[in-house]
Design an enzyme around this catalytic site. Structure first.
Site, PDB file in Angstrom:
ATOM      1  N   ARG A 179       1.433 -10.569   9.920  1.00  0.00           N
ATOM      2  CA  ARG A 179       3.028  -9.882  10.828  1.00  0.00           C
ATOM      3  C   ARG A 179       4.128 -10.595  10.192  1.00  0.00           C
ATOM      4  O   ARG A 179       5.293 -10.907  10.283  1.00  0.00           O
ATOM      5  CB  ARG A 179       2.950  -9.767  12.192  1.00  0.00           C
ATOM      6  CG  ARG A 179       2.306  -9.265  12.722  1.00  0.00           C
ATOM      7  CD  ARG A 179       2.019  -7.676  11.836  1.00  0.00           C
ATOM      8  NE  ARG A 179       0.209  -7.676  10.984  1.00  0.00           N
ATOM      9  CZ  ARG A 179       0.742  -6.970   9.892  1.00  0.00           C
ATOM     10  NH1 ARG A 179       1.545  -5.724   9.894  1.00  0.00           N
ATOM     11  NH2 ARG A 179       0.064  -6.948   9.712  1.00  0.00           N
TER      12      ARG A 179
ATOM     13  N   LYS B 207       0.720  -1.571   0.076  1.00  0.00           N
ATOM     14  CA  LYS B 207       0.089  -0.043   0.106  1.00  0.00           C
ATOM     15  C   LYS B 207       0.547   0.779  -0.045  1.00  0.00           C
ATOM     16  O   LYS B 207       0.560   2.314  -0.680  1.00  0.00           O
ATOM     17  CB  LYS B 207      -0.037  -0.260   1.444  1.00  0.00           C
ATOM     18  CG  LYS B 207      -0.525   0.194   2.448  1.00  0.00           C
ATOM     19  CD  LYS B 207      -1.583   0.425   3.446  1.00  0.00           C
ATOM     20  CE  LYS B 207      -0.985   1.356   4.659  1.00  0.00           C
ATOM     21  NZ  LYS B 207       0.269   1.927   5.404  1.00  0.00           N
ATOM     22  N   THR B 208       2.307   1.125   1.009  1.00  0.00           N
ATOM     23  CA  THR B 208       3.202   2.147   1.045  1.00  0.00           C
ATOM     24  C   THR B 208       3.243   2.778  -0.486  1.00  0.00           C
ATOM     25  O   THR B 208       3.631   4.275  -0.984  1.00  0.00           O
ATOM     26  CB  THR B 208       4.064   2.409   1.974  1.00  0.00           C
ATOM     27  OG1 THR B 208       3.248   2.592   3.238  1.00  0.00           O
ATOM     28  CG2 THR B 208       5.021   3.587   1.560  1.00  0.00           C
TER      29      THR B 208
ATOM     30  N   GLN C 246      -7.961  -4.736   9.434  1.00  0.00           N
ATOM     31  CA  GLN C 246      -6.720  -4.040  10.091  1.00  0.00           C
ATOM     32  C   GLN C 246      -7.649  -2.986  11.186  1.00  0.00           C
ATOM     33  O   GLN C 246      -6.414  -2.323  11.454  1.00  0.00           O
ATOM     34  CB  GLN C 246      -5.771  -4.009   9.160  1.00  0.00           C
ATOM     35  CG  GLN C 246      -5.100  -4.938   8.605  1.00  0.00           C
ATOM     36  CD  GLN C 246      -3.605  -4.922   7.764  1.00  0.00           C
ATOM     37  OE1 GLN C 246      -2.400  -4.409   9.534  1.00  0.00           O
ATOM     38  NE2 GLN C 246      -3.435  -4.387   7.079  1.00  0.00           N
TER      39      GLN C 246
ATOM     40  N   ASP D 275      -3.749   7.902   4.198  1.00  0.00           N
ATOM     41  CA  ASP D 275      -3.552   6.658   4.263  1.00  0.00           C
ATOM     42  C   ASP D 275      -3.529   6.001   5.730  1.00  0.00           C
ATOM     43  O   ASP D 275      -4.250   7.065   6.632  1.00  0.00           O
ATOM     44  CB  ASP D 275      -2.054   6.775   4.480  1.00  0.00           C
ATOM     45  CG  ASP D 275      -1.110   5.233   4.863  1.00  0.00           C
ATOM     46  OD1 ASP D 275      -1.804   3.870   3.897  1.00  0.00           O
ATOM     47  OD2 ASP D 275      -0.163   5.492   5.010  1.00  0.00           O
ATOM     48  N   GLU D 276      -4.387   4.979   6.082  1.00  0.00           N
ATOM     49  CA  GLU D 276      -4.825   4.465   7.303  1.00  0.00           C
ATOM     50  C   GLU D 276      -6.203   4.858   7.517  1.00  0.00           C
ATOM     51  O   GLU D 276      -6.562   4.676   8.404  1.00  0.00           O
ATOM     52  CB  GLU D 276      -3.960   4.433   8.613  1.00  0.00           C
ATOM     53  CG  GLU D 276      -2.413   3.803   8.360  1.00  0.00           C
ATOM     54  CD  GLU D 276      -2.507   2.496   8.119  1.00  0.00           C
ATOM     55  OE1 GLU D 276      -3.671   1.797   7.936  1.00  0.00           O
ATOM     56  OE2 GLU D 276      -1.105   2.171   8.432  1.00  0.00           O
TER      57      GLU D 276
END
Length: 725
Positions: free
Chosen positions: A598, A32-33, A250, A219-220
């Site tokens: 993770r 995503k980044t 998330q 973002d987020e």
């Protein structure tokens, strides 16, 4: 357009769909980044906008710096004049430009949390609100919740009102805002609240920013609260070129105001919005992703996507579920595996232990120290370094050794007993003059009437308490004595009255301390152990194992992830279920999904059939989340694996919300049966510390008593005497 090379088709769609609203559902590890920064650079390089015409919002300063650096690398030069930063940083920048329109000057101060609380205490004192009965921390937490929900004092609806100070909370909020304005100051909540209110009420200001920003990148997005949501919607009204990147699976921060509904209703807020799903995960192996995807599919409140591995070496080990007899065996298992993996060539830096709550790290910390394996706590302190643990240990040190001046000085005014600098200097002076300890000096001053007012009563209670707890120690044992000390000293109540987000965790840490002391035969043996643990601080710069909470792990990744404590009541967390029901259960499941994803190569989940709660062992059952993962991607092992395998074949039917009996809180477990001659409700009793009172409720060997001079208290029944009926 070489910067587009290497993007998969979904990523490229998200970058090139520049016009109109777009929601990028970016699963864990899907890049995503990279998508966000490439989209930013693409808008600049195709000359759709100048740098100062793109509003880009991140949740951390670190993310903002990283994005700035990545964009500069793509376009080949630093991008100047960017509107790129956190919500609060951008809100402050807007507010300073139009400060006069909200009654401030452009050079207004931004108060930190300590200054905010100090100012609120002044407001409460002026309004004659009893700060002991109505803690300022609780009101500050309520005010910040209102600000997160975009409520000015005159906009709070009846259903959002508070009973604080008998319904005076909104009036105190208004007075607090007036004081801020008089000081030409704002708190962090104001940076967005005042700006949002200004955009909503001042058409000229709103039009200014509509002309300025042609594109908005967020973002987020799943972590936004209501005031952030309103701020973004107002700014996006004109061009509607808003791109929000996030993952509804998330969203794990509701406790700090995040609203998952913001991302779920994006299409309704922006009709005709394009939805792009990033589902190719480049982090984890196929079995890990399959387990995580099947687990999160049990949530109803989600937009839906299914991760698949984009790695060339997607085959890997199944997720392992280790069923163990007790929590001590769990700590040994994790320690042994860490040691074995390192011996096989794995780096400690690529291993992590992720727990649901901070108190769970203690057992693993002590195991790593025993094995000589270096570790670090991310996002927090080591267990025995935490403030509440240091306070409790200071009480125990004074109990064991009254001449411990450092410990006595730490706890003499914790919780607040009115002991100021002047009083403390008087105690020090008496101690120096007589060459005695501070504790002995305080006893002398108390006997001589050297303490006045409320401090006199508080110091008498403290000193009498220590005398009483020393009598308890040899007869009741150090476990019961510690629990009683924390209750009767007012220390537990201090954190119960604290409404900050950290307070519940601090209480859990204190309960874990009670569990820890139960492993030692004597109080002195425990204190010696703690001193050695604290001295054994690892100073090397070598690779270290990471320990952290699941909340703190979001955004990180490791080759090997250990996920201990997957039991009903621990995870999903019982308190969360009690307070939030089905909505909280889904957030707990999202937290489990975050934990599993993770891991790059190896995920090891463990649960114990027995855990020590207070001084007793309690049985527990595996988390429902284990049952929700597909059997074909799970390997079951461990000393208690037979029963676990049988359950995998015939899954347990859990109720929607877990029942409490499996995991009782530490303070709720009696250390021994209640006295034989039970004291019924309504009996008049006498307690050495609190005096006379009436029993209003009974819980095993604990009584709730309404005392004539000190109000309601919960005490052990063995410390009260009957006095009539």
């Amino acid at each position: 357009m070489t910067y587009l090379e290497g993007l998969n088709q979904a990523q490229r769609d998200a970058v090139e769909a520049t016009e109109g609203p777009i929601l990028v559902l970016a699963g864990a590890g899907t890049g995503k980044t990279r998508v966000l920064t490439t989209r930013f650079a693409h808008i600049l390089l195709t000359r759709r906008a100048f740098p100062n015409q793109i509003l880009t919002v991140t949740f951390t300063n670190k993310a903002a710096r990283e994005m700035r650096e990545r964009v500069a690398k793509i376009i080949g030069q630093p991008a100047e004049g960017l509107w790129l930063g956190t919500f609060h940083a951008l809100g402050a920048r807007m507010l300073r430009r139009f400060a006069e329109r909200v009654g401030l000057q452009s050079n207004f101060s931004i108060l930190d949390s300590d200054d905010q609380l100090r100012l609120l205490k002044q407001v409460m004192e002026a309004a004659r609100v009893d700060a002991k009965r109505w803690p300022p921390q609780a009101l500050m937490a309520q005010i910040q919740r209102w600000k997160d929900r975009a409520f000015m004092p005159d906009q709070i609806p009846a259903e959002e009102d508070s009973e604080f100070a008998n319904g005076r909370a909104r009036h105190l909020y208004a007075a607090y805002q007036d004081r801020l304005k008089a000081l030409n100051a704002a708190d962090f909540g104001d940076l967005l609240l005042l700006t949002t209110n200004l955009l909503k009420t001042d058409a000229e200001v709103l039009a200014t920013y509509h002309r300025m920003f042609r594109y908005i990148l967020v973002d987020e997005y799943q972590d936004t609260n209501l005031v952030q949501y309103y701020w973004l919607r107002l700014l996006a009204q004109a061009n509607k070129n808003i791109c929000c990147v996030g993952d509804d699976d998330q969203s794990i921060y509701s406790w700090r105001g995040a609203e998952i509904e913001n991302i779920l209703k994006f299409e309704r807020d922006f009709p005709g919005a394009k939805i792009v799903r990033l589902e190719a995960n480049y982090r984890s192996t196929a079995p890990i992703l399959a387990a995580a995807s099947h687990l999160i599919a049990h949530n109803e409140g989600r937009l839906g996507k299914t991760l698949h591995s984009g790695r060339k070496d997607s085959a890997g080990e199944n997720v392992e579920v280790v069923a163990l007899w007790d929590s001590e065996e769990e700590a040994r298992m994790v320690g042994n595996r860490v040691e074995n993996y390192r011996r096989d060539g794995d780096s400690l830096a690529e291993m992590a232990i992720l727990v649901r709550a901070g108190f769970q790290t203690r057992a693993f910390e002590e195991r790593m120290i025993t094995l000589g394996l270096p570790y670090r706590i991310i996002g927090g302190l080591r267990f025995y370094e935490r403030a509440e643990i240091r306070d409790a240990l200071a009480y125990l040190r004074v109990l064991a050794q009254p001449a411990d001046d450092l410990a006595f000085e730490r706890i003499i005014n914790t919780p607040k007993r009115g002991v100021g600098d002047v009083s403390l200097r008087a105690i020090h002076a008496r101690a120096r003059a007589a060459q005695i300890s501070l504790y002995a000096a305080a006893e002398i001053l108390q006997a001589e009437g050297g303490f006045k007012g409320k401090m006199r009563d508080a110091m008498r209670e403290l000193l009498q308490g220590f005398a009483r707890w020393r009598v308890m120690l040899p007869t009741e044992g150090h476990v019961v004595t510690l629990a009683t000390l924390l209750d009767e000293s007012g220390y537990t109540m201090m954190w119960q009255n604290d409404k900050s987000p950290e307070a519940p965790g601090r209480l859990e840490n204190l309960k874990e301390l009670v569990r820890a002391i139960a492993d030692f035969e004597t109080l002195q043996g425990f204190l010696d152990h703690v001193a050695l643990v604290m001295e054994n601080e690892e100073q090397s710069d070598d690779a270290k194992l990471s320990m952290m909470t699941l909340h703190g792990a979001k955004g990180l990744e490791f080759d090997t992830v250990f996920l201990p404590g997957w039991e009903e009541g621990v995870f999903p967390n019982q308190r969360s279920l009690d307070e939030g029901g089905l909505k909280s259960l889904e957030e707990e499941r999202r937290l489990a999904y975050v934990g599993i994803t993770r891991a790059r190569k190896r995920a090891v989940i463990s649960h114990a059939a027995n855990r020590r709660i207070y001084a007793n062992w309690q049985s527990s059952i595996p988390s429902r989340f284990i049952e929700e993962m597909p059997a074909e991607f799970i390997n079951v092992s461990g000393s208690a694996s037979t029963a676990r395998a049988e359950r995998m074949a015939a899954p347990v039917q859990f109720p929607m919300i877990a029942r409490r009996p499996q995991m009782a809180d530490a303070w709720e477990q009696p250390a021994r049966p209640a006295r034989a001659d039970k004291i019924p409700v309504g009996t008049r009793v006498f307690h050495q510390k609190f005096g006379y009172g009436i029993v209003i409720a009974a819980h095993d060997d604990r009584l709730d008593i309404n005392f004539e001079t000190s109000g309601e208290k919960r005490v052990l029944d063995r410390f009260v005497e009957r006095h009539g009926s």
